[in-house]
Write an enzyme that holds these catalytic residues in place. Structure first.
Site, PDB file in Angstrom:
ATOM      1  N   ARG A   1       0.840  -1.203   0.000  1.00  0.00           N
ATOM      2  CA  ARG A   1       0.000   0.000   0.000  1.00  0.00           C
ATOM      3  C   ARG A   1       0.870   1.247   0.000  1.00  0.00           C
ATOM      4  O   ARG A   1       0.594   2.217  -0.694  1.00  0.00           O
ATOM      5  CB  ARG A   1      -0.946   0.018   1.219  1.00  0.00           C
ATOM      6  CG  ARG A   1      -1.707   1.325   1.301  1.00  0.00           C
ATOM      7  CD  ARG A   1      -2.836   1.429   2.312  1.00  0.00           C
ATOM      8  NE  ARG A   1      -2.833   0.508   3.398  1.00  0.00           N
ATOM      9  CZ  ARG A   1      -2.069   0.601   4.498  1.00  0.00           C
ATOM     10  NH1 ARG A   1      -1.254   1.624   4.654  1.00  0.00           N
ATOM     11  NH2 ARG A   1      -2.121  -0.311   5.439  1.00  0.00           N
TER      12      ARG A   1
ATOM     13  N   TYR B   1     -15.535  18.207 -15.454  1.00  0.00           N
ATOM     14  CA  TYR B   1     -15.921  16.804 -15.619  1.00  0.00           C
ATOM     15  C   TYR B   1     -17.026  16.465 -14.604  1.00  0.00           C
ATOM     16  O   TYR B   1     -16.920  16.805 -13.422  1.00  0.00           O
ATOM     17  CB  TYR B   1     -14.678  15.927 -15.409  1.00  0.00           C
ATOM     18  CG  TYR B   1     -14.958  14.449 -15.480  1.00  0.00           C
ATOM     19  CD1 TYR B   1     -15.237  13.840 -16.693  1.00  0.00           C
ATOM     20  CD2 TYR B   1     -14.954  13.667 -14.327  1.00  0.00           C
ATOM     21  CE1 TYR B   1     -15.510  12.486 -16.758  1.00  0.00           C
ATOM     22  CE2 TYR B   1     -15.213  12.307 -14.385  1.00  0.00           C
ATOM     23  CZ  TYR B   1     -15.498  11.725 -15.604  1.00  0.00           C
ATOM     24  OH  TYR B   1     -15.757  10.391 -15.666  1.00  0.00           O
TER      25      TYR B   1
ATOM     26  N   ASP C   1      -6.470  19.632 -14.139  1.00  0.00           N
ATOM     27  CA  ASP C   1      -6.818  18.332 -14.712  1.00  0.00           C
ATOM     28  C   ASP C   1      -6.344  18.332 -16.164  1.00  0.00           C
ATOM     29  O   ASP C   1      -6.896  19.037 -17.005  1.00  0.00           O
ATOM     30  CB  ASP C   1      -8.337  18.127 -14.616  1.00  0.00           C
ATOM     31  CG  ASP C   1      -8.776  16.734 -15.090  1.00  0.00           C
ATOM     32  OD1 ASP C   1      -8.101  16.178 -15.982  1.00  0.00           O
ATOM     33  OD2 ASP C   1      -9.796  16.227 -14.594  1.00  0.00           O
TER      34      ASP C   1
ATOM     35  N   LYS D   1      -7.516   7.494 -19.737  1.00  0.00           N
ATOM     36  CA  LYS D   1      -7.709   8.096 -21.051  1.00  0.00           C
ATOM     37  C   LYS D   1      -6.421   8.021 -21.880  1.00  0.00           C
ATOM     38  O   LYS D   1      -5.955   6.926 -22.156  1.00  0.00           O
ATOM     39  CB  LYS D   1      -8.244   9.522 -20.870  1.00  0.00           C
ATOM     40  CG  LYS D   1      -9.339   9.648 -19.787  1.00  0.00           C
ATOM     41  CD  LYS D   1     -10.627   8.922 -20.137  1.00  0.00           C
ATOM     42  CE  LYS D   1     -11.615   8.815 -18.973  1.00  0.00           C
ATOM     43  NZ  LYS D   1     -11.977  10.048 -18.288  1.00  0.00           N
TER      44      LYS D   1
HETATM   45  C1  LIG Z   1     -12.481  10.463 -17.063  1.00  0.00           C
HETATM   46  C2  LIG Z   1     -12.117  11.774 -16.445  1.00  0.00           C
HETATM   47  C3  LIG Z   1     -11.942  11.901 -15.068  1.00  0.00           C
HETATM   48  C4  LIG Z   1     -12.218  10.752 -14.104  1.00  0.00           C
HETATM   49  O1  LIG Z   1     -11.350   9.705 -14.283  1.00  0.00           O
HETATM   50  P1  LIG Z   1     -11.704   8.171 -13.916  1.00  0.00           P
HETATM   51  O2  LIG Z   1     -10.458   7.464 -14.274  1.00  0.00           O
HETATM   52  O3  LIG Z   1     -12.894   7.799 -14.725  1.00  0.00           O
HETATM   53  O4  LIG Z   1     -12.003   8.152 -12.455  1.00  0.00           O
HETATM   54  C5  LIG Z   1     -11.546  13.128 -14.565  1.00  0.00           C
HETATM   55  N1  LIG Z   1     -11.340  14.191 -15.377  1.00  0.00           N
HETATM   56  C6  LIG Z   1     -11.523  14.100 -16.709  1.00  0.00           C
HETATM   57  C7  LIG Z   1     -11.280  15.315 -17.539  1.00  0.00           C
HETATM   58  C8  LIG Z   1     -11.913  12.898 -17.285  1.00  0.00           C
HETATM   59  O5  LIG Z   1     -12.088  12.827 -18.609  1.00  0.00           O
END
Ligand SMILES: *Cc1c(COP(=O)(O)O)cnc(C)c1O
Length: 387
Positions: A53, A105, A177, A202
């Site tokens: 962890r 998001y 982000d 992504k």
């Molecule tokens: C998909 C996404 C998230 C969340 O990510 P997860 O891996 O689905 O928890 C946060 N910010 C953006 C811009 C995203 O496209």
């Protein structure tokens, strides 16, 4: 590597960070360490790792690759993008104000509102392109400014350097982000961010087969805080997911180049098509934030959205007629995906908020993949003829 290159370029980091680093067998591909625990060398003599962890060599290799790519002091790899954002948010003092984009998001908005309902944070959702709204929000002494650019699904771009400077002057930390562009196309730490947040689900993994996240800290103090907290709450990503994500990361730059070239061709075709009322892609000269995107980013990315003149009925017909594009949420993989934000990714927002945000019933969002440009264009053109 016998002769380490002291300052490899980002493409080299993505392709080769940790390659041939195995001391046991000289494996070229970094090994996957699944062990949850580690033998002590002796009494009161832990080795580099003691418990999974707190730290894992495979996860740490991905973290150091991401930190180098973003230009940060270090990173924590988490089990999802939401866990990455929460790693920052859940450490804020009770009642802390957080300024977030009004079009952030959906999961980020849900997280902030859920923590607000428990009295833990006090979020303000503002249009970050509105200087007066930003000034008013910063006047409330926020602990954190969250930036997300380009936005989802309209691909609006905000000025990271300017917002970060204003937030710092107001005493707030800045988190960006960077999921939509990845460090291949945008490096927020160089623009003043304290933290970069990713959904590695992504572009970083890029193959739609892992849910993961990461926080990259600009400096050692920030790294210490997030690494400590990740161990406290136990939100680290699994070693296997880290191994897959590192494997995906190897081709980040090549994928991004191919995908954004396809995206530009699709945006241009759509912008000339009579069935299309509007195209949202920062690479088009007519996009309201084109100049800012050209200055702030090193590419326009592979996400775009467009509004069909025929509204929701046309959107239904188009989706039914597509063969190469897959009708699914998420983004950033090598395969092209299309979503109808009003009924899928942005359904929870409610009609009023959606209308305010400019997300109409005929809007479709596309994550452009690596298929042949001719196949993507042909598929869309044939489907548009059915609208
Ligand atoms: C998909 C996404 C998230 C969340 O990510 P997860 O891996 O689905 O928890 C946060 N910010 C953006 C811009 C995203 O496209």
């Amino acid at each position: 590597m016998d002769k380490p290159n002291p300052s490899p370029r980002p493409e080299t980091i993505a392709a080769a960070h940790g390659v041939a680093g195995d001391t046991a067998f000289g494996a070229v591909a970094p090994p996957l360490y699944l062990s949850s625990t580690y033998e002590f060398a002796g009494f009161e003599a832990p080795r580099a790792y003691d418990y999974g962890r707190a730290g894992n060599p495979t996860r740490d290799l991905l973290a150091s690759a991401l930190a180098k790519l973003e230009g940060g002091a270090g990173a924590v790899v988490t089990s999802s993008g939401m866990a990455a954002l929460d790693l920052i948010v859940s450490q804020l003092p009770a009642g802390a104000r957080v300024v977030a984009p009004h079009d952030c998001y959906g999961g980020s908005m849900r997280l902030l509102k859920a923590r607000e309902a428990l009295g833990q944070v006090s979020p303000r959702f503002v249009d970050q392109r509105d200087d007066a709204a930003v000034a008013a929000a910063l006047a409330e002494a926020p602990a954190l400014l969250l930036i997300e650019t380009p936005s989802n699904p309209l691909l609006r771009v905000v000025d990271i350097a300017s917002l970060a400077a204003r937030a710092k002057a107001a005493g707030a930390m800045v988190a960006v982000d960077n999921t939509f562009l990845s460090p291949a196309l945008q490096r927020p730490i160089a623009l003043g961010a304290d933290y970069v947040v990713h959904s590695t689900t992504k572009y970083l993994n890029g193959h739609s087969d892992v849910i993961g996240g990461a926080v990259i800290a600009a400096d050692a103090g920030g790294l210490e805080r997030i690494a400590h907290w990740a161990n406290v709450v136990g939100c680290g990503g699994s070693p296997f997911d880290a191994w897959l994500t590192l494997r995906g990361l190897r081709t980040l730059f090549a994928r991004m180049r191919g995908q954004q070239s396809n995206a530009m061709a699709i945006a241009e075709m759509l912008s000339r098509h009579p069935a299309v009322a509007a195209v949202h892609y920062p690479g088009l000269p007519g996009h309201p934030d084109h100049a800012l995107a050209a200055r702030q980013q090193s590419g326009f990315g592979a996400m775009l959205s467009f509004e069909l003149a025929g509204g929701v009925e046309a959107a239904k017909r188009l989706i039914g007629a597509l063969g190469v594009f897959t009708f699914a949420e998420s983004l950033g993989g090598v395969e092209s995906l299309i979503v109808h934000p009003a009924t899928m990714t942005h359904a929870d927002m409610g009609d009023e908020a959606r209308a305010l945000a400019g997300i109409g019933p005929g809007l479709l969002r596309v994550s452009v993949g690596l298929e042949a440009e001719e196949d993507l264009l042909g598929d869309l053109e044939a489907a548009l003829a059915a609208c």
